[in-house]
Design a protein around this motif. Structure first.
Motif, PDB file in Angstrom:
ATOM      1  N   GLU A 192       0.831  -1.202   0.000  1.00 34.59           N
ATOM      2  CA  GLU A 192       0.000   0.000   0.000  1.00 34.59           C
ATOM      3  C   GLU A 192       0.868   1.256   0.000  1.00 34.59           C
ATOM      4  O   GLU A 192       1.710   1.432   0.880  1.00 34.59           O
ATOM      5  N   PRO A 193       0.672   2.149  -0.965  1.00 32.87           N
ATOM      6  CA  PRO A 193       1.444   3.386  -0.983  1.00 32.87           C
ATOM      7  C   PRO A 193       0.862   4.404  -0.002  1.00 32.87           C
ATOM      8  O   PRO A 193      -0.349   4.419   0.242  1.00 32.87           O
ATOM      9  N   VAL A 194       1.718   5.224   0.544  1.00 37.58           N
ATOM     10  CA  VAL A 194       1.302   6.261   1.492  1.00 37.58           C
ATOM     11  C   VAL A 194       1.752   7.615   0.960  1.00 37.58           C
ATOM     12  O   VAL A 194       2.930   7.789   0.611  1.00 37.58           O
ATOM     13  N   PHE A 195       0.819   8.569   0.888  1.00 34.00           N
ATOM     14  CA  PHE A 195       1.181   9.931   0.476  1.00 34.00           C
ATOM     15  C   PHE A 195       1.602  10.723   1.706  1.00 34.00           C
ATOM     16  O   PHE A 195       0.907  10.713   2.731  1.00 34.00           O
ATOM     17  N   VAL A 196       2.738  11.398   1.605  1.00 37.22           N
ATOM     18  CA  VAL A 196       3.240  12.248   2.681  1.00 37.22           C
ATOM     19  C   VAL A 196       3.400  13.657   2.124  1.00 37.22           C
ATOM     20  O   VAL A 196       4.210  13.892   1.220  1.00 37.22           O
ATOM     21  N   ALA A 197       2.602  14.593   2.646  1.00 36.62           N
ATOM     22  CA  ALA A 197       2.658  15.971   2.159  1.00 36.62           C
ATOM     23  C   ALA A 197       3.963  16.640   2.580  1.00 36.62           C
ATOM     24  O   ALA A 197       4.467  16.413   3.681  1.00 36.62           O
ATOM     25  N   ARG A 198       4.491  17.450   1.685  1.00 30.22           N
ATOM     26  CA  ARG A 198       5.693  18.211   2.010  1.00 30.22           C
ATOM     27  C   ARG A 198       5.325  19.288   3.045  1.00 30.22           C
ATOM     28  O   ARG A 198       4.276  19.926   2.928  1.00 30.22           O
ATOM     29  N   PRO A 199       6.137  19.501   4.088  1.00 30.94           N
ATOM     30  CA  PRO A 199       5.837  20.563   5.064  1.00 30.94           C
ATOM     31  C   PRO A 199       5.638  21.898   4.359  1.00 30.94           C
ATOM     32  O   PRO A 199       6.454  22.313   3.542  1.00 30.94           O
ATOM     33  N   GLY A 200       4.512  22.557   4.645  1.00 33.59           N
ATOM     34  CA  GLY A 200       4.206  23.823   3.999  1.00 33.59           C
ATOM     35  C   GLY A 200       3.780  23.668   2.558  1.00 33.59           C
ATOM     36  O   GLY A 200       3.934  24.599   1.756  1.00 33.59           O
ATOM     37  N   TYR A 201       3.236  22.491   2.202  1.00 35.38           N
ATOM     38  CA  TYR A 201       2.881  22.200   0.806  1.00 35.38           C
ATOM     39  C   TYR A 201       1.943  23.259   0.238  1.00 35.38           C
ATOM     40  O   TYR A 201       1.110  23.836   0.946  1.00 35.38           O
ATOM     41  N   ASP A 202       2.078  23.526  -1.085  1.00 34.76           N
ATOM     42  CA  ASP A 202       1.243  24.541  -1.732  1.00 34.76           C
ATOM     43  C   ASP A 202       0.327  23.950  -2.801  1.00 34.76           C
ATOM     44  O   ASP A 202      -0.353  24.687  -3.511  1.00 34.76           O
ATOM     45  N   ALA A 203       0.319  22.631  -2.939  1.00 35.97           N
ATOM     46  CA  ALA A 203      -0.576  21.961  -3.883  1.00 35.97           C
ATOM     47  C   ALA A 203      -0.947  20.606  -3.298  1.00 35.97           C
ATOM     48  O   ALA A 203      -0.200  20.037  -2.487  1.00 35.97           O
ATOM     49  N   GLU A 204      -2.096  20.094  -3.702  1.00 34.24           N
ATOM     50  CA  GLU A 204      -2.578  18.832  -3.140  1.00 34.24           C
ATOM     51  C   GLU A 204      -1.583  17.697  -3.317  1.00 34.24           C
ATOM     52  O   GLU A 204      -1.438  16.834  -2.445  1.00 34.24           O
ATOM     53  N   ASP A 205      -0.898  17.663  -4.447  1.00 32.06           N
ATOM     54  CA  ASP A 205       0.045  16.580  -4.720  1.00 32.06           C
ATOM     55  C   ASP A 205       1.499  16.996  -4.507  1.00 32.06           C
ATOM     56  O   ASP A 205       2.421  16.388  -5.079  1.00 32.06           O
TER      57      ASP A 205
END
Length: 259
Positions: A192-205
């Motif tokens: 199962e893949p896990v999405f990890v948002a970049r700190p301070g992300y500016d876009a959903e992906d």
């Protein structure tokens, strides 16, 4: 809460000592009984209503859900990785050891991102279904900051239609357009893949997708990291062991690990 027409036989469970049946054989798929959904108000803990679906679908996992006003009426919108039917008559036949040894094939009708619309203002209105993409997807994950809200991208494990029952790729599906991006390595079987948002992300992906893969040739596992925007490999680290397949993955920022 979905009520799939997949029924468990408790009497078969009691008699399994004598029949030798596996638990998977105690389920029966009865699409004629219909798929229903219940909606529960969390605050009052009361059932708002129960709706029948236009189609009898099956799913192991939901993707996301939220409330939205459509054409002036309140709806619960739910996305899930939906199947036209479970694996075989009893639901899980393809995962039995005998089926795996016989190289059961992947049905191209399985595991597709599907949207369901429940009209809260009309209890008699059947739940409408909409296929969002033709890409096979299972164990779906999204940006966790958008759980319970409208979103655009979902990530998951995927299999090749007509191939063996095993996940062979990691996919990113755009539920707005139906388009998808795929990462695959012929030697690796991903979990199962896990999405990890970049700190301070500016876009959903804006972030990474990470998972554990099993190498067919080496017999050990590795951790891979993909750039979520384009699904390109940016890191692969080998483990000294093979990590047994699990159904789910989890990223914990406190320890910086994936499980």
């Amino acid at each position: 809460l979905p009520e799939f027409p997949l029924f468990f036989d408790p009497l078969a469970m009691l008699g399994r000592v004598f029949t030798g049946k596996t638990i998977s054989k105690m389920f029966d798929w009865k699409p004629e009984r219909g798929l229903f959904f219940q909606v529960i108000d969390i605050a009052s803990k009361s059932v708002i209503g129960r709706w029948e679906c236009q189609e009898s679908l099956f799913a192991f996992h939901t993707i996301n859900s939220w409330e939205e006003v459509i054409d002036g009426q309140r709806h619960v919108v739910m996305d899930m990785a939906a199947y036209n039917k479970p694996f075989g008559k009893h639901g899980y036949d393809a995962f039995e050891l005998e089926s795996l040894r016989n190289c059961s094939k992947v049905d191209s009708s399985l595991g597709k991102a599907t949207r369901l619309f429940l009209n809260l203002d009309d209890l008699n209105c059947k739940v409408r279904c909409q296929t969002l993409s033709d890409c096979i997807i299972e164990m779906p994950r999204i940006n966790s900051n958008l759980v319970g809200k409208p979103y655009r991208y979902v990530y998951g494990a995927s299999a090749r239609p007509g191939g063996h029952v095993a996940f062979t790729a990691v996919v990113k599906v755009d539920v707005w357009t139906g388009e998808s991006l795929t990462w695959a390595d012929e030697d690796l079987l991903p979990g199962e893949p896990v999405f990890v948002a970049r700190p301070g992300y500016d876009a959903e992906d804006d972030g990474i997708v990470t998972t554990v893969c099993l190498s067919r040739s080496r017999g050990v596992s590795c951790v891979i990291v993909l750039e979520a925007k384009n699904m390109k490999l940016v890191y692969k680290g080998w483990l000294p062991i093979h990590q047994p397949f699990g159904l789910h993955g989890l990223f914990r920022s406190q320890t910086g690990g994936i499980f």
